[in-house]
Design an enzyme around this catalytic site. Structure first.
Site, PDB file in Angstrom:
ATOM      1  N   HIS A 167       0.993  -1.168   0.125  1.00 36.48           N
ATOM      2  CA  HIS A 167      -0.021   0.168   0.113  1.00 36.48           C
ATOM      3  C   HIS A 167       0.919   1.321   0.094  1.00 36.48           C
ATOM      4  O   HIS A 167       1.835   1.550   0.947  1.00 36.48           O
ATOM      5  CB  HIS A 167      -0.932  -0.051   1.389  1.00 36.48           C
ATOM      6  CG  HIS A 167      -1.714   1.029   1.336  1.00 36.48           C
ATOM      7  ND1 HIS A 167      -1.911   1.957   2.595  1.00 36.48           N
ATOM      8  CD2 HIS A 167      -2.563   1.707   0.426  1.00 36.48           C
ATOM      9  CE1 HIS A 167      -2.748   2.929   2.315  1.00 36.48           C
ATOM     10  NE2 HIS A 167      -3.206   2.937   1.409  1.00 36.48           N
ATOM     11  N   HIS A 211       1.107  11.582  -0.774  1.00 38.99           N
ATOM     12  CA  HIS A 211       0.104  11.260  -0.062  1.00 38.99           C
ATOM     13  C   HIS A 211      -0.647  12.167   0.376  1.00 38.99           C
ATOM     14  O   HIS A 211      -0.419  13.006   1.299  1.00 38.99           O
ATOM     15  CB  HIS A 211       0.852  10.709   1.241  1.00 38.99           C
ATOM     16  CG  HIS A 211      -0.163   9.689   1.964  1.00 38.99           C
ATOM     17  ND1 HIS A 211       0.336   8.717   2.896  1.00 38.99           N
ATOM     18  CD2 HIS A 211      -1.521   9.409   1.841  1.00 38.99           C
ATOM     19  CE1 HIS A 211      -0.772   8.235   3.339  1.00 38.99           C
ATOM     20  NE2 HIS A 211      -1.872   8.490   2.760  1.00 38.99           N
TER      21      HIS A 211
END
Length: 469
Positions: A167, A211
């Site tokens: 991930h 992110h």
């Protein structure tokens, strides 16, 4: 204001102990309040995921199969993107179709790759140890060359293997709460990760890996990352790597072609014979290896396979369990795409999201950050909240294991390599490799005990940057 934005992280790090001490717990919520003399942080850490954190992009829907010719171009589309017809495409290796043995002359180290079906079953699934086809008048063909680490995988279809997925693979940065992995992508691949998932953001015509926001964590360009991945693929000719890109800004798919081409990855990209690919449409792993097309690329939103057949739309060929879960129960229900029929869900691959998060809401900013304190159990082989229990539950529910196990900090668990042990159990093979990473990269792991302090640091940075501009 830009100078303050750059200096603030340093100021906040200096007061981390004070920030952590101000945490209080009540029921399933943690209320935080801390002041460092410059910025006051007030907010709530909730145990349930906010609706705003779940992506809501456009989902494609097909009612039949689009045909691709041997040149990998669309030749028949029926009524357009909503229709389909069966088709096939040629492979570029010395292979034969069906259950025949595949022989390669391109490398002395590759003796035989056995293509075709499989026998047996594991946990009620079709993921089982494969055997070579034989005849009564000949010596049984025995494959000695591993495919994706196991000889048993060579004769299995790509859609009949459980793979560990990293991930947010590129997000490796010591001390940063938005990081999701401890080791860089080369180590991830060396250790056995076979799906690389991440977010991509478009800034000034360049695609960056960030992110949530590039002010929070920016680890460089997509092109640089894919260049590193391509170097690994080039030197590992018996491995198939899957890349899942999150198109965070919902930009046109044409933006992705240049970095993919410039990285050299295009030489290895797999183009499907059909759009979309159903569960049984996928070739065997050995077929993909012998063809040289060993990089499978999915994109979550805005894919246009009639224009770019190789840039595969994720949700018409693969579904996911609940996104970025904060629930340690890890339900195996289908969440994306929404409203998928039982039949369609059974006819495509699926990914189990098993990366436990904390949903952080501070100063009106909502962030999902890894729950690093729970990694030893989240990535464990057994027990409540474990990857192993989730995989078993999913296998029982869907009569086959997940194709992809999406995890944070894959190296952590109840022992090093526990996530690969779970995948091996799902595949009915024996995991015997050593894990994980290199000694020089080990310092990148953020200890679970620092999670709360890091959460407050990152939330403070994001709040100031957002306010400054």
């Amino acid at each position: 204001m830009r100078l303050i934005a750059h200096l603030l992280p340093l100021l906040l790090v200096a007061v981390l102990p004070a920030l952590a001490k101000d945490d209080t717990t009540k029921d399933d919520k943690k209320t935080t309040s801390a002041t460092d003399g410059i910025l006051t942080l007030d907010g709530t850490l909730t145990s349930s995921i906010s609706e705003a954190t779940v992506p809501t992009g456009h989902y494609l829907s097909y009612t039949s199969t689009i045909t691709l010719d041997n040149g990998h171009t669309v030749t028949s589309t029926g009524t357009g993107a909503e229709s389909t017809v069966t088709s096939s495409s040629s492979s570029n290796g010395t292979t034969t179709s069906g259950n025949a043995t595949m022989v390669s002359t391109s490398s002395e180290s590759l003796t035989l790759l056995v293509g075709g079906g499989h026998t047996g079953a594991a946990n009620g699934s079709t993921n089982a140890t494969a055997t070579a086809s034989t005849s009564a008048s000949s010596t049984p063909v025995v494959n000695t060359q591993p495919c994706n680490g196991y000889t048993e995988f060579c004769s299995r279809k790509y859609s009949n293997i459980t793979m560990v997925a990293a991930h947010n693979s590129p997000f490796v940065k010591a001390g940063n709460a938005a990081a999701n992995q401890a080791f860089p992508v080369t180590d991830q691949l060396d250790d056995g990760v076979r799906m690389l998932q991440f977010q991509v953001h478009l800034i000034n015509s360049t695609l960056y890996l960030c992110h949530t926001t590039c002010d929070l964590l920016n680890v460089g360009t997509l092109e640089d990352y894919l260049t590193t991945v391509t170097k690994w693929i080039k030197t590992h000719p018996y491995d198939v790597v899957t890349i899942l890109m999150g198109n965070y800004d919902y930009v046109a798919p044409g933006n992705f072609t240049t970095p993919i081409q410039n990285s050299g990855l295009m030489d290895y990209v797999f183009t499907p014979p059909k759009i979309p690919m159903a569960l049984d449409d996928w070739p065997t792993v050995s077929n993909m290896i012998l063809s040289g097309k060993r990089a499978v690329i999915f994109m979550d939103y805005q894919a246009n396979q009639t224009a770019y057949p190789w840039l595969m739309d994720e949700f018409s060929q693969l579904w996911e369990t609940p996104f970025s879960p904060t629930d340690s129960d890890f339900p195996c229900t289908e969440q994306r795409p929404p409203n998928l029929s039982q039949q369609d869900a059974e006819d495509r691959m699926y990914m189990a999201n098993h990366n436990l998060n904390i949903d952080v809401s501070i100063a009106s900013i909502s962030l999902l950050l890894p729950n690093t304190a729970a990694l030893n159990q989240t990535n464990a082989v057994s027990g409540y909240g474990s990857l192993g229990l989730m995989a078993q539950n999913c296998t029982a529910m869907w009569n086959r294991p997940p194709n992809f196990l999406l995890v944070d900090y894959y190296n952590d668990g109840n022992f090093n390599g526990s996530v690969f042990e779970v995948a091996a159990e799902m595949n009915n093979v024996t995991y015997s490799a050593k894990c994980c990473g290199t000694a020089s990269a080990a310092s990148n792991l953020m200890p679970g005990v620092s999670t709360m302090g890091a959460l407050l640091v990152m939330a403070g940075v994001q709040f100031l940057v957002s306010s400054a501009f």
